[in-house]
Structures are given as C-alpha cells and as structure tokens.
Design an enzyme around this catalytic site. Structure first.
Site, PDB file in Angstrom:
ATOM      1  N   ASP A 132      22.924   5.268  -3.579  1.00 37.91           N
ATOM      2  CA  ASP A 132      22.014   6.043  -4.415  1.00 37.91           C
ATOM      3  C   ASP A 132      20.579   5.544  -4.242  1.00 37.91           C
ATOM      4  OD1 ASP A 132      23.698   7.910  -5.601  1.00 37.91           O
ATOM      5  OD2 ASP A 132      24.270   6.549  -7.217  1.00 37.91           O
ATOM      6  N   ARG A 182      22.069  12.520   1.730  1.00 41.23           N
ATOM      7  CA  ARG A 182      22.039  13.343   0.517  1.00 41.23           C
ATOM      8  C   ARG A 182      20.582  13.607   0.145  1.00 41.23           C
ATOM      9  NH1 ARG A 182      24.154  10.287  -4.378  1.00 41.23           N
ATOM     10  NH2 ARG A 182      26.204  10.683  -3.469  1.00 41.23           N
TER      11      ARG A 182
END
Length: 306
Positions: A132, A182
């Site tokens: 992340d 992502r």
C-alpha cells in the site's frame, strides 16, 4: 472542506475515542470492514470468491511505534497467509501491506526484512503481496523498499496515487513487464506543491496514469468506483488490445457491490479490497473522506440506533 475535516479526524485521538464508543460504530465497521479476526476475513473471502471475485486482504494497522508492534503485524500476516493456503484461497486472494505497520518509520531496513518475510509466506501460499502507498512523505521510501523486494519477489505489487503531482512519472517507471501496479486516487492529506487538491485535477491525473499503464507492459490494477473512469478504462483496454486477463478493476469492500458483480459478469477481473482487524478507525475515516456520501450511512445508523 469536508474531506479535509475527515482526514484530520482520522488522526485525532479524541475523535477516535468518540467514534469507537458511539452506538453506530459497529454498523459503520461492518459496512466497510470484514471484522476483527482472521476468521471474519476468511468468511468474507469465501463469499466473495464464490461470487467470482478476487480479493486482497489488509490486516489493519499503521504508524507502528515500536519493533514489538511491527513483529505482531508480521505474525498476523503469516497466520493469515497460512490460513488462506489451508483453505485453498491462494490463487484468488492476495494480501495488501502497509509498510508503516511493519516498521518503516522506525528503520527502513527493518521494514524491508519484515516485508520480505510476508512476501516469502505469500509465495509459499501461492499468492502475492501488494505494498500500500500511504502518506506522501513515505513515497520515496516505499518505492525503494518495493525495488528491494522485487529482487527476490518480482510479483510484489506497487500502488501509485493519482493525486500526487508526480504520479504519471511514477507510473512510467513501473510500467514494465511483470510489474503489478494499483492505481488509486489517494486518501491522505498533502500540500499543494506535492498533490492536486481538486477532484477534477485528480481525475485528469488518473486518466493520464491509466494511459501510461495500459500502453506499458505491466499489469494495471485500477482502484476506482467512478463510473466515468471505469468506462475510460474499458475504452483504453480495447484501444490497446488488452485481454480481460491482462488488467483488473479493484473496489473497496462495501462500496458498489452491484458494480463489482456487473463487471465480473462481463468477464472482467475484479478484486475487492477487504480490510480486517481492530485498528479500523483510521481506515474507515479515510474511506469517508474519499467519498463523503458514505457519511449518509453513518447518520442513518445513528438515527436508527440512538
């Protein structure tokens, strides 16, 4: 303005205590978060994969302040991955890891070692890890750690936030064969010289980044619930002759589930971001900051439970 207020609240101890102890909190948690335990995460994973969706699981926690906390997070991931493998979910369920939860602020080398342990466990379970992206001050450190992890685990996923002014540059550097990226809009506060602040600017940056990723050789993972951006993504896939298996859409657990099923029904790859754990407060507040309309759910819950 509301977004900035919610982001500030996500780091406020006083507001956190008030929200966590409020009657509506359980409803809010269950809307966005699988639960507090590995069993909860596995139950949601089993249901979603049974519907043809893929999953990425986030063991909630961030901003770790000591090595013991970081070790506890690592052990949590190792347990989760062992359970995923035992349940046969490896190919359909990966994990997302926040480096601040495994010691990034304490020592970058510690974070690398801890993340490497999680990557090794993921590989043994037949799945992958995505790192992340967090606060803008950690971007360069996160990209360094990503590069180090990819030496032994090239499948490790990256995250780029389109609200960052350098997002297009970052995407260009990661759009190579085998690279999983992502793309999200971003849910952290940042100064104007680092990040775009208006929705229109962030959306335009998102489109520019999608163009870079689709034109590249990597595997784009498009994290958005925006119907217009989803439509543009589909058009770019056609333009670049991308097979449905060569990219995926990603959406948050509890947000637009009907759209998740619609895209899956069309043959698209769709992955749901499933968080679980006791450290849910900061995550939930940032989800509302990303989409303030989610506040309506909280207010309805408050009205019916008070």
């Amino acid at each position: 303005m509301l977004r900035q207020v919610l982001l500030a609240a996500s780091r406020s101890g006083g507001v956190r205590h008030a929200v966590e102890s409020a009657p509506f909190s359980r409803g809010m948690v269950r809307r966005f978060i699988a639960g507090e335990t590995v069993d909860d995460a596995l139950q949601v994973t089993r249901r979603l994969t049974g519907e043809g969706l893929n999953v990425t699981i986030d063991h909630l926690g961030e901003d770790t302040t000591d090595a013991a906390q970081a070790e506890a997070v690592v052990e949590g991931y190792l347990t989760l991955l062992d359970r995923l493998a035992a349940a046969g979910h490896g190919p359909r369920a990966e994990v997302s890891v926040k480096l601040s939860a495994v010691g990034q602020a304490l020592d970058e080398d510690m974070a690398v070692d801890n993340a490497r342990r999680i990557c090794a466990a993921a590989k043994a379970a037949g799945t992958t890890v995505t790192l992340d992206m967090e606060d803008h001050t950690t971007v360069e450190s996160t990209l360094r750690i990503l590069a180090e992890l990819r030496r032994d685990h090239p499948e490790t996923g990256a995250v780029i936030q389109s609200y960052l002014r350098r997002a297009e540059e970052y995407c260009a550097g990661l759009a190579y064969e085998g690279s999983r990226v992502r793309l999200c809009k971003g849910a952290y506060a940042a100064p104007d010289d680092v990040a775009y602040t208006s929705k229109a600017e962030i959306d335009r940056s998102y489109v520019r980044c999608m163009k870079v990723l689709f034109a590249g050789e990597g595997y784009p993972m498009l994290a958005t619930h925006d119907p217009r951006l989803i439509e543009i993504a589909g058009a770019l896939a056609v333009f670049h002759d991308r097979a449905p298996s060569s990219f995926e859409y990603q959406m948050l657990y509890g947000i637009r589930p009907a759209e998740q099923r619609r895209l899956t029904g069309l043959g698209a790859q769709v992955r749901v971001y499933v968080p679980y754990g006791r450290e849910w407060y900061g995550y939930a507040m940032r989800r509302m900051a990303e989409r303030p309309a989610n506040l309506a759910f909280v207010l309805r819950s408050l009205a019916t439970r008070s």
